[in-house]
Enzyme design. Structure first.
Site, PDB file in Angstrom:
ATOM      1  N   GLU A   1      -9.134   0.174  11.863  1.00  0.00           N
ATOM      2  CA  GLU A   1      -9.809  -0.717  10.926  1.00  0.00           C
ATOM      3  C   GLU A   1      -9.635  -2.187  11.292  1.00  0.00           C
ATOM      4  O   GLU A   1     -10.325  -3.048  10.753  1.00  0.00           O
ATOM      5  CB  GLU A   1      -9.302  -0.485   9.506  1.00  0.00           C
ATOM      6  CG  GLU A   1      -7.839  -0.861   9.303  1.00  0.00           C
ATOM      7  CD  GLU A   1      -7.346  -0.646   7.877  1.00  0.00           C
ATOM      8  OE1 GLU A   1      -8.164  -0.252   7.017  1.00  0.00           O
ATOM      9  OE2 GLU A   1      -6.148  -0.867   7.622  1.00  0.00           O
TER      10      GLU A   1
ATOM     11  N   TYR B   1      -7.023   6.735   2.972  1.00  0.00           N
ATOM     12  CA  TYR B   1      -6.442   7.050   1.665  1.00  0.00           C
ATOM     13  C   TYR B   1      -5.962   8.491   1.598  1.00  0.00           C
ATOM     14  O   TYR B   1      -4.982   8.799   0.909  1.00  0.00           O
ATOM     15  CB  TYR B   1      -7.457   6.765   0.561  1.00  0.00           C
ATOM     16  CG  TYR B   1      -7.775   5.289   0.428  1.00  0.00           C
ATOM     17  CD1 TYR B   1      -6.780   4.365   0.141  1.00  0.00           C
ATOM     18  CD2 TYR B   1      -9.071   4.816   0.610  1.00  0.00           C
ATOM     19  CE1 TYR B   1      -7.058   3.016   0.035  1.00  0.00           C
ATOM     20  CE2 TYR B   1      -9.360   3.462   0.505  1.00  0.00           C
ATOM     21  CZ  TYR B   1      -8.355   2.563   0.220  1.00  0.00           C
ATOM     22  OH  TYR B   1      -8.632   1.225   0.124  1.00  0.00           O
ATOM     23  N   PHE B   2      -6.661   9.380   2.313  1.00  0.00           N
ATOM     24  CA  PHE B   2      -6.232  10.773   2.371  1.00  0.00           C
ATOM     25  C   PHE B   2      -4.882  10.876   3.076  1.00  0.00           C
ATOM     26  O   PHE B   2      -3.982  11.594   2.627  1.00  0.00           O
ATOM     27  CB  PHE B   2      -7.295  11.594   3.117  1.00  0.00           C
ATOM     28  CG  PHE B   2      -7.003  13.060   3.235  1.00  0.00           C
ATOM     29  CD1 PHE B   2      -7.199  13.912   2.165  1.00  0.00           C
ATOM     30  CD2 PHE B   2      -6.548  13.604   4.433  1.00  0.00           C
ATOM     31  CE1 PHE B   2      -6.953  15.274   2.272  1.00  0.00           C
ATOM     32  CE2 PHE B   2      -6.296  14.959   4.551  1.00  0.00           C
ATOM     33  CZ  PHE B   2      -6.494  15.798   3.463  1.00  0.00           C
ATOM     34  N   ALA B   3      -4.725  10.143   4.173  1.00  0.00           N
ATOM     35  CA  ALA B   3      -3.506  10.236   4.977  1.00  0.00           C
ATOM     36  C   ALA B   3      -2.324   9.528   4.332  1.00  0.00           C
ATOM     37  O   ALA B   3      -1.203  10.043   4.313  1.00  0.00           O
ATOM     38  CB  ALA B   3      -3.763   9.660   6.371  1.00  0.00           C
ATOM     39  N   ARG B   4      -2.565   8.339   3.793  1.00  0.00           N
ATOM     40  CA  ARG B   4      -1.424   7.558   3.293  1.00  0.00           C
ATOM     41  C   ARG B   4      -0.873   8.083   1.968  1.00  0.00           C
ATOM     42  O   ARG B   4       0.220   7.699   1.552  1.00  0.00           O
ATOM     43  CB  ARG B   4      -1.819   6.089   3.144  1.00  0.00           C
ATOM     44  CG  ARG B   4      -2.628   5.737   1.910  1.00  0.00           C
ATOM     45  CD  ARG B   4      -2.897   4.247   1.854  1.00  0.00           C
ATOM     46  NE  ARG B   4      -3.351   3.830   0.533  1.00  0.00           N
ATOM     47  CZ  ARG B   4      -3.497   2.559   0.178  1.00  0.00           C
ATOM     48  NH1 ARG B   4      -3.255   1.601   1.042  1.00  0.00           N
ATOM     49  NH2 ARG B   4      -3.901   2.247  -1.034  1.00  0.00           N
TER      50      ARG B   4
ATOM     51  N   ASP C   1       1.021   1.802   9.503  1.00  0.00           N
ATOM     52  CA  ASP C   1       0.626   1.101  10.729  1.00  0.00           C
ATOM     53  C   ASP C   1       1.721   1.127  11.790  1.00  0.00           C
ATOM     54  O   ASP C   1       1.441   0.913  12.965  1.00  0.00           O
ATOM     55  CB  ASP C   1       0.296  -0.367  10.431  1.00  0.00           C
ATOM     56  CG  ASP C   1      -0.865  -0.533   9.469  1.00  0.00           C
ATOM     57  OD1 ASP C   1      -1.410   0.492   9.015  1.00  0.00           O
ATOM     58  OD2 ASP C   1      -1.219  -1.677   9.165  1.00  0.00           O
TER      59      ASP C   1
ATOM     60  N   GLY D   1      -4.935   0.442  10.088  1.00  0.00           N
ATOM     61  CA  GLY D   1      -4.242  -0.331  11.111  1.00  0.00           C
ATOM     62  C   GLY D   1      -4.874  -1.695  11.249  1.00  0.00           C
ATOM     63  O   GLY D   1      -5.806  -1.876  12.024  1.00  0.00           O
TER      64      GLY D   1
ATOM     65  N   GLY E   1       0.824  -1.199   0.000  1.00  0.00           N
ATOM     66  CA  GLY E   1       0.000   0.000   0.000  1.00  0.00           C
ATOM     67  C   GLY E   1       0.858   1.250   0.000  1.00  0.00           C
ATOM     68  O   GLY E   1       2.074   1.192   0.180  1.00  0.00           O
TER      69      GLY E   1
END
EC number: 2.7.1.90
Length: 403
Positions: free
Chosen positions: A267, A324-327, A152, A196, A13
């Site tokens: 999650e 998705y915004f953060a990663r 994570d 996570g 990811g």
């Protein structure tokens, strides 16, 4: 020193470090080994199997510093497990009967690669370990050095993986806006689902960053936008025991008093119970090439919403996911410093033919070193006794215990 041909790949990811790590590797080799030829395999191990690569030109190398401005990966990612031959065949990456490890090793040899850098999480680097072991057993002269990427922060025995600090900071920014939804309707329940799978570090760190971000806000006395509306009422992590009835009663008291409730949930919280519940109902739970449950199909936040909405008498409930915004964000200042230190060590180790994964080794008092591949694994649990987490939970007013 013989001329080096260096390859790199990013896999798994996204995390807020991939673009910067690629840029950092290009910059460092340009400084200390300017004659080295640099390429990247596109879309991770898929590119290795298919022989799909990018040759870094002189102009590309000169512009490498621009990569620190971006999130995502400038060379593409994929999830490919080289020891899962059936999946590789199914995806058209190798032919029936071929060993993906052998195909990858022969591709690297045919391309003249002397150094391979893998930038990814535990799956990427355990796959790199499999590849390194195969190369060594079959007398291929290649050094493999990985850099640890995962939001994570769950790679054993690495203290801090690249991108996790940024993901927490950006997740807090995301929720700062989302929290205002509590003013849109009476009795609103807002659930913030954070990435996570097995480890609650990112959810806890995002909660910490959010509380830090909002603690000094000033409000207009007497209006509904106040510190209470911007608070957090619950945090649920995979490592924590979860008592639905007790938590529902506690949150309902808060809802009755304030007219809203805010929950941060990993999650992976209650994931095993949710999967077992679905499989018992006859549902087939999808899994990836590594055998992991495809967590985006589980919707843990939705499960918590379903449990809590009625018990809290919520008139409105919503789940918002910052993952998705953060990663996909560019690395922040703290991560940029961490990336630089790990990149410098990765290049030094590679040129000295030392294979492994760079990181602060928790087994050696946090020393930054190139950690042996066999010691790398995923699923490191978040330590609930961490002092800053206790401070977060004291602020929230939630009692908790280990699962």
């Amino acid at each position: 020193m013989a001329k080096q041909k260096v390859a790199m790949l990013t896999a798994g990811g996204l995390a807020p470090c991939l673009s910067s790590a690629v840029g950092g590797l290009i910059e460092r080799y340009s400084d200390v080994a300017p004659d080295a030829e640099l390429i990247a395999y596109k879309s991770g191990y898929q590119g290795v199997l298919l022989g799909d690569s990018i040759q870094f030109s002189k102009e590309m190398r000169e512009k490498a510093p621009l990569l620190h401005r971006f999130g995502g990966s400038p060379i593409g990612n994929s999830r490919v497990k080289l020891t899962n031959a059936a999946d590789c065949v199914k995806r058209g990456l190798v032919k029936e009967g071929e060993n993906p490890l052998r195909v990858a090793a022969e591709r690297l040899a045919d391309d003249g690669i002397t150094i391979l850098h893998t930038i990814g999480g535990d799956d990427t680097n355990t796959t790199a370990a499999d590849l390194a072991a195969y190369l060594a057993a079959n007398n291929y002269d290649l050094t493999v050095v990985g850099l640890p990427k995962t939001v994570d922060n769950d790679v054993v025995p690495i203290r801090q993986s690249l991108g996790a600090w940024t993901a927490a900071e950006v997740g807090a920014h995301f929720f700062d806006n989302v929290s205002n939804e509590q003013s849109a309707a009476p009795r609103t329940l807002v659930i913030h689902e954070v990435m996570g799978r097995h480890c609650g570090w990112l959810t806890a760190a995002t909660a910490r960053a959010y509380l830090s971000r909002t603690k000094n806000y000033e409000y207009v006395d007497g209006m509904m936008m106040n510190a209470g509306l911007k608070s957090i009422d619950a945090v649920y992590l995979p490592e924590m025991a979860f008592d639905l009835q007790a938590e529902a009663e506690r949150l309902k008291e808060i809802m009755d008093k304030t007219g809203h409730a805010t929950v941060f949930v990993s999650e992976g919280a209650c994931l095993d119970a949710i999967v077992a519940e679905r499989e018992a109902a006859g549902e087939t739970v999808k899994r990836d090439a590594f055998g992991h449950v495809k967590i985006d199909t589980i919707n843990v936040g939705g499960w918590f919403q379903k449990q809590f909405a009625n018990l809290l008498d919520a008139e409105r409930s919503l789940v918002q996911k910052s993952g998705y915004f953060a990663r996909s964000a560019p690395a922040n200042a703290d991560d940029l410093r961490l990336i630089q230190s790990m990149v410098d060590l990765a290049v030094e180790s590679a040129l000295n033919k030392v294979s492994g994964v760079t990181g602060h080794d928790e087994g050696q008092d946090g020393k930054l070193r190139t950690i042996e591949f066999p010691r790398i694994k995923g699923g490191k649990a978040f330590d609930l006794s961490t002092r800053w987490f206790a401070e977060v939970m004291d602020t929230i007013g939630q009692k908790y215990q280990e699962a």
